[in-house]
Write an enzyme that holds these catalytic residues in place. Structure first.
Site, PDB file in Angstrom:
ATOM      1  N   HIS A 261       0.356  56.487 -17.395  1.00 57.49           N
ATOM      2  CA  HIS A 261      -0.866  56.929 -16.576  1.00 57.49           C
ATOM      3  C   HIS A 261      -2.094  56.998 -16.678  1.00 57.49           C
ATOM      4  CE1 HIS A 261       1.724  57.638 -12.983  1.00 57.49           C
ATOM      5  NE2 HIS A 261       3.069  57.600 -14.228  1.00 57.49           N
TER       6      HIS A 261
ATOM      7  N   SER B 191       6.209  45.614 -13.777  1.00 54.04           N
ATOM      8  CA  SER B 191       5.436  45.361 -12.869  1.00 54.04           C
ATOM      9  C   SER B 191       6.137  43.517 -11.771  1.00 54.04           C
ATOM     10  CB  SER B 191       4.154  45.204 -13.815  1.00 54.04           C
ATOM     11  OG  SER B 191       3.531  45.697 -12.429  1.00 54.04           O
ATOM     12  N   SER B 192       6.857  43.132 -11.250  1.00 58.78           N
ATOM     13  CA  SER B 192       6.758  42.064 -10.978  1.00 58.78           C
ATOM     14  C   SER B 192       6.553  42.323 -10.191  1.00 58.78           C
ATOM     15  CB  SER B 192       8.614  42.081 -10.330  1.00 58.78           C
ATOM     16  OG  SER B 192       8.269  43.341  -9.751  1.00 58.78           O
ATOM     17  N   SER B 193       5.878  43.164  -9.222  1.00 59.39           N
ATOM     18  CA  SER B 193       4.654  43.356  -8.208  1.00 59.39           C
ATOM     19  C   SER B 193       3.094  42.452  -8.958  1.00 59.39           C
ATOM     20  CB  SER B 193       4.107  44.739  -7.567  1.00 59.39           C
ATOM     21  OG  SER B 193       3.901  45.416  -8.631  1.00 59.39           O
TER      22      SER B 193
ATOM     23  N   GLU C  43      -3.107  45.766  -4.462  1.00 56.69           N
ATOM     24  CA  GLU C  43      -1.625  47.446  -4.347  1.00 56.69           C
ATOM     25  C   GLU C  43      -2.676  48.450  -3.409  1.00 56.69           C
ATOM     26  OE1 GLU C  43       0.865  47.916  -5.965  1.00 56.69           O
ATOM     27  OE2 GLU C  43       1.171  46.376  -7.537  1.00 56.69           O
TER      28      GLU C  43
ATOM     29  N   ASP D  47      -1.315  46.588 -14.936  1.00 55.32           N
ATOM     30  CA  ASP D  47      -0.334  45.664 -14.959  1.00 55.32           C
ATOM     31  C   ASP D  47      -1.205  44.247 -14.724  1.00 55.32           C
ATOM     32  OD1 ASP D  47       1.274  48.188 -15.568  1.00 55.32           O
ATOM     33  OD2 ASP D  47       1.609  48.213 -13.095  1.00 55.32           O
TER      34      ASP D  47
ATOM     35  N   TYR E 111       3.121  58.774  -6.849  1.00 51.33           N
ATOM     36  CA  TYR E 111       2.090  58.232  -7.768  1.00 51.33           C
ATOM     37  C   TYR E 111       0.583  58.388  -7.679  1.00 51.33           C
ATOM     38  CZ  TYR E 111      -0.762  53.967 -10.726  1.00 51.33           C
ATOM     39  OH  TYR E 111      -1.232  54.095 -11.866  1.00 51.33           O
TER      40      TYR E 111
END
Ligand code: GLA
Length: 374
Positions: free
Chosen positions: A21, A112-114, A146, A158, A208
């Protein structure tokens, strides 16, 4: 059947040793890609605008026209559409294509598959249509997908790790200047072990964005007295203490975690370079404490696993990793203790939560790459 395709691309997930973060607060992070990937098979289909993406894991197809790219109600489609939209802002050279995805990155596990999805798609289309994008442009296209299509106001870590990583190294990335340094991660006789809680509490996205907004609110107050402060990157621990009682307690705690974490990342890099792995591990535990008590992005399952690891001398560092509210803990553990510790953690976790834990080693790897061409 590689010949059916023009191109095969491997796009990895990532771990982060420390610096959580901090990316959207212009701080430092220490991530790397790992040997968990999404494999993309691409082909041009001869059409001017028709595209189909097939997910082998979910056995589902998604088709769209390049002439009508807009956010969808299907969240997984938004990662794809967001990337296409980002590419279209830079070039009109992209035409109809088909793509198949096959992933061994556990979804919702905080690795972090995204980002792997966004970056693999941008990377593959760049090759397929010779778009001339730089790696950094692909990173930013992924991040903006995103923000604008998925709705998570994420930082850059990421996507940067997925695209830019180098085998056997972690990346010390300055998220303000985007300057970076590859630091060798030679930690023998230790290994990096991930423990996947297999929970992903669905408040993640809203919470988030709230954390990000709170950090920005803190900065706004601090900047009234110190106009040179543009982000928490510019705030020292001493400066922040002046705002105790001025910032509300929750905002103060959030800011305090971020300001301390900035220092911890740089300390950890020194420790890693000097092979002081116990220091690195101690910092990871301190990060977890901050994420759990001050930033409040942990959950019972993650806290349990980090506490459990403290019973084992073979584990020198453990913390939650990624956005939080579920996903994995990252553990630095003696090689010869991996099996015993994993089995004990699986049993204790199941006894406590009635959920199966998944333990797996993570090996630092290079970033998104072509694995086959026709
Ligand atoms: C998610 C975001 C990243 C970063 C981490 C927390 O993974 O995508 O940008 O903020 O959470 O460090």
């Amino acid at each position: 059947m590689a010949t059916e395709y023009d191109l095969v691309v491997d796009s990895p997930g990532r771990i982060n040793i420390i610096g959580e973060h901090t990316d959207y607060n212009n701080g430092f992070v220490l991530p790397t890609a790992i040997d968990k990937i999404i494999k993309f098979k691409f082909r041009k289909n001869g059409s001017a605008d028709k595209c189909t993406v097939h997910s082998a894991n979910f056995n589902t197809d998604f088709s769209f026209s390049l002439k009508d790219v807009k956010p969808s109600k299907e969240q997984w489609a938004n990662y794809i559409l967001g990337v296409i939209s980002g590419i279209q802002e830079l070039t009109d050279k992209i035409e109809g294509f088909d793509c198949t995805l096959d992933s061994n990155i556990p979804v919702g596990s905080g690795i972090s598959s995204s980002a792997a999805l966004e970056c693999g798609l941008a990377f593959g289309l760049n090759e397929l249509f010779d778009l001339g994008l730089t790696r950094l442009q692909m990173v930013k296209i992924g991040q903006m997908a995103e923000h604008n299509y998925v709705g998570t106001k994420c930082g850059i870590m990421d996507q940067f790790a997925s695209v830019m990583s180098k085998d056997g190294h972690v990346i010390l990335l300055d998220c303000q200047s985007l300057e970076y340094e590859y630091v060798p991660i030679t930690i023998k006789p230790y290994k990096i072990l991930l423990l996947n809680t297999n929970v992903s509490h669905n408040l993640a996205d809203g919470e988030y964005n709230k954390r990000r907004a709170m950090c920005e609110a803190g900065v706004e107050t601090i900047a009234k007295k110190y106009p040179e402060v543009k982000s928490l990157r510019d705030v020292s621990p001493e400066m922040l203490t002046e705002f105790k009682g001025i910032l509300d307690d929750v905002t103060y705690n959030r800011c305090s975690y971020v300001v301390d974490e900035k220092v911890r990342v740089l300390d950890t890099v020194e420790a890693l370079k000097n092979n002081k792995l116990d220091e690195m591990g101690a910092n990871m535990y301190a990060t977890h404490e901050g994420l759990s008590k001050l930033y409040e992005v942990s959950c019972d399952e993650l806290d349990f696993l980090v506490d459990f690891s403290k019973n084992y001398d073979s584990v020198i560092g453990s913390r939650m990793m990624g956005g939080g509210f579920g996903g994995c803990t990252i553990n630095i553990i003696k090689e010869d203790a991996v099996k015993e510790f994993s089995e004990a953690a699986e049993k204790a976790y199941f006894d406590k939560f009635n959920i199966k834990l998944t333990a797996f080693e993570a090996n630092p790897c290079g970033g998104t790459s072509i694995s086959e061409t026709k």
